[in-house]
Design a protein around this motif. Structure first.
Motif, mmCIF file in Angstrom:
data_model
loop_
_atom_site.group_PDB
_atom_site.id
_atom_site.type_symbol
_atom_site.label_atom_id
_atom_site.label_comp_id
_atom_site.label_asym_id
_atom_site.label_seq_id
_atom_site.Cartn_x
_atom_site.Cartn_y
_atom_site.Cartn_z
ATOM 1 N N GLN A 191 0.029 7.921 -4.497
ATOM 2 C CA GLN A 191 -0.625 6.614 -4.604
ATOM 3 C C GLN A 191 -0.137 5.724 -3.476
ATOM 4 O O GLN A 191 1.070 5.623 -3.244
ATOM 5 C CB GLN A 191 -0.284 5.952 -5.938
ATOM 6 N N LEU A 192 -1.066 5.087 -2.778
ATOM 7 C CA LEU A 192 -0.701 4.136 -1.733
ATOM 8 C C LEU A 192 -0.765 2.740 -2.327
ATOM 9 O O LEU A 192 -1.796 2.337 -2.864
ATOM 10 C CB LEU A 192 -1.655 4.232 -0.537
ATOM 11 N N ARG A 193 0.342 2.050 -2.259
ATOM 12 C CA ARG A 193 0.419 0.718 -2.878
ATOM 13 C C ARG A 193 0.839 -0.314 -1.839
ATOM 14 O O ARG A 193 1.537 0.007 -0.877
ATOM 15 C CB ARG A 193 1.445 0.720 -4.006
ATOM 16 N N GLY A 210 -4.489 3.376 -3.396
ATOM 17 C CA GLY A 210 -5.219 4.441 -2.706
ATOM 18 C C GLY A 210 -4.778 5.780 -3.267
ATOM 19 O O GLY A 210 -3.613 5.956 -3.629
ATOM 20 N N THR A 211 -5.714 6.689 -3.360
ATOM 21 C CA THR A 211 -5.436 8.005 -3.953
ATOM 22 C C THR A 211 -5.404 9.083 -2.883
ATOM 23 O O THR A 211 -6.381 9.248 -2.146
ATOM 24 C CB THR A 211 -6.544 8.366 -4.969
ATOM 25 N N ILE A 212 -4.292 9.795 -2.788
ATOM 26 C CA ILE A 212 -4.214 10.983 -1.937
ATOM 27 C C ILE A 212 -4.246 12.193 -2.860
ATOM 28 O O ILE A 212 -3.324 12.402 -3.659
ATOM 29 C CB ILE A 212 -2.914 11.008 -1.086
ATOM 30 N N ASP A 213 -5.324 12.959 -2.769
ATOM 31 C CA ASP A 213 -5.491 14.138 -3.633
ATOM 32 C C ASP A 213 -4.590 15.272 -3.155
ATOM 33 O O ASP A 213 -4.321 15.413 -1.961
ATOM 34 C CB ASP A 213 -6.947 14.603 -3.589
ATOM 35 N N ALA A 214 -4.189 16.125 -4.093
ATOM 36 C CA ALA A 214 -3.303 17.244 -3.739
ATOM 37 C C ALA A 214 -3.973 18.214 -2.766
ATOM 38 O O ALA A 214 -3.284 18.906 -2.016
ATOM 39 C CB ALA A 214 -2.857 17.973 -4.999
ATOM 40 N N ASP A 215 -5.311 18.254 -2.770
ATOM 41 C CA ASP A 215 -5.999 19.190 -1.868
ATOM 42 C C ASP A 215 -6.429 18.531 -0.556
ATOM 43 O O ASP A 215 -7.129 19.144 0.245
ATOM 44 C CB ASP A 215 -7.197 19.850 -2.571
ATOM 45 N N TYR A 216 -6.023 17.301 -0.304
ATOM 46 C CA TYR A 216 -6.357 16.609 0.955
ATOM 47 C C TYR A 216 -5.420 17.068 2.065
ATOM 48 O O TYR A 216 -4.200 17.089 1.878
ATOM 49 C CB TYR A 216 -6.241 15.103 0.755
ATOM 50 N N ARG A 217 -6.009 17.441 3.198
ATOM 51 C CA ARG A 217 -5.196 17.913 4.322
ATOM 52 C C ARG A 217 -5.347 17.025 5.554
ATOM 53 O O ARG A 217 -4.842 17.346 6.628
ATOM 54 C CB ARG A 217 -5.582 19.358 4.699
ATOM 55 N N GLY A 218 -6.102 15.938 5.409
ATOM 56 C CA GLY A 218 -6.307 15.031 6.537
ATOM 57 C C GLY A 218 -5.147 14.059 6.698
ATOM 58 O O GLY A 218 -4.160 14.093 5.948
ATOM 59 N N GLU A 219 -5.262 13.208 7.683
ATOM 60 C CA GLU A 219 -4.225 12.199 7.938
ATOM 61 C C GLU A 219 -4.252 11.129 6.845
ATOM 62 O O GLU A 219 -5.332 10.667 6.444
ATOM 63 C CB GLU A 219 -4.480 11.539 9.308
ATOM 64 N N ILE A 220 -3.084 10.734 6.401
ATOM 65 C CA ILE A 220 -3.000 9.609 5.462
ATOM 66 C C ILE A 220 -3.289 8.331 6.234
ATOM 67 O O ILE A 220 -2.644 8.046 7.252
ATOM 68 C CB ILE A 220 -1.604 9.531 4.817
ATOM 69 N N LYS A 221 -4.283 7.578 5.753
ATOM 70 C CA LYS A 221 -4.626 6.305 6.387
ATOM 71 C C LYS A 221 -4.579 5.205 5.341
ATOM 72 O O LYS A 221 -4.821 5.462 4.156
ATOM 73 C CB LYS A 221 -6.003 6.388 7.036
ATOM 74 N N VAL A 222 -4.283 4.005 5.793
ATOM 75 C CA VAL A 222 -4.055 2.883 4.876
ATOM 76 C C VAL A 222 -5.099 1.806 5.152
ATOM 77 O O VAL A 222 -5.224 1.336 6.287
ATOM 78 C CB VAL A 222 -2.629 2.324 5.081
ATOM 79 N N LEU A 271 -6.799 -2.783 0.295
ATOM 80 C CA LEU A 271 -8.097 -3.117 -0.293
ATOM 81 C C LEU A 271 -8.411 -2.239 -1.485
ATOM 82 O O LEU A 271 -9.042 -2.679 -2.445
ATOM 83 C CB LEU A 271 -9.183 -2.970 0.786
ATOM 84 N N ASN A 272 -7.988 -0.984 -1.437
ATOM 85 C CA ASN A 272 -8.336 -0.005 -2.471
ATOM 86 C C ASN A 272 -7.129 0.372 -3.323
ATOM 87 O O ASN A 272 -7.042 1.484 -3.818
ATOM 88 C CB ASN A 272 -8.906 1.260 -1.827
ATOM 89 N N THR A 273 -6.209 -0.556 -3.474
ATOM 90 C CA THR A 273 -4.974 -0.204 -4.152
ATOM 91 C C THR A 273 -5.179 0.186 -5.611
ATOM 92 O O THR A 273 -5.959 -0.470 -6.287
ATOM 93 C CB THR A 273 -3.948 -1.345 -4.059
#
Ligand SMILES: O=c1ccn([C@H]2C[C@H](O)[C@@H](COP(=O)(O)OP(=O)(O)OP(=O)(O)O)O2)c(=O)[nH]1
Ligand SMILES: [Mg+2]
Length: 147
Positions: A62-64, A82-94, A78-80
């Motif tokens: 979770q991005l807070r 933010g959800t990073i899924d376990a199957d996401y392989r892209g760059e984490i962006k905020v 804005l989307n707090t």
């Protein structure tokens, strides 16, 4: 506390995120920027972190927002959360937004958000015709009053 392994690739010059204190819930994430970024009032921006993670199945990140940025600069996510899924392989962006009345600047390497790793429960949905009766029933949205 149980140790959980999260694989990470860091394509930025920033140090890896880490827990600032023994029982911190989140690790701060830094802006992976070439130059400073200035946000006008109500302007939003997708800020790269240079980080790519692989979470174990059954977890999310979770991005807070950081409270200091929120109170001092009016900067939040804005989307707090933010959800990073376990199957996401892209760059984490905020996704940050300036909710203050003045332009606000983020410098390269600034800590702009915090990442909390949390367990996920996936549910199976069971379609039915009737739900059980409760004292609350359909009451909500302030139904129980203020004081
Ligand atoms: O603040 C965020 C939110 C999401 N993501 C990444 C990781 C996440 O796994 C993916 C999808 O996020 P989300 O499900 O919130 O977005 P969506 O609009 O539903 O896109 P998608 O259709 O790709 O799921 O985007 C971020 O890097 N930062
Ligand atoms: Mg999605």
């Amino acid at each position: 506390m149980a140790e959980l392994i999260v694989k990470i690739i860091n394509r930025s010059a920033n140090p890896l995120p880490s827990y600032a204190t023994a029982d911190a819930a989140g690790m701060d994430l830094r802006a992976h920027l070439e130059t400073a970024l200035t946000l006008q009032p109500l302007e939003r921006s997708l800020v790269p972190t240079g980080l790519f993670i692989e979470l174990p199945s059954g977890y999310e990140a979770q991005l807070r927002p950081r409270s200091g940025l929120a109170i001092k600069q009016g900067i939040t996510l804005l989307n707090t959360p933010g959800t990073i899924d376990a199957d996401y392989r892209g760059e984490i962006k905020v996704i940050i937004i300036n909710l203050s009345n003045e332009p606000q600047t983020i410098a390269p390497g600034d800590r702009i958000a915090q990442m909390v790793i949390a367990p996920v429960t996936q549910a199976s949905l069971e379609p039915v015709e009737i739900l059980t009766t409760t004292e609350r029933g359909h009451g909500g949205f302030g139904h129980t009053g203020k004081s």
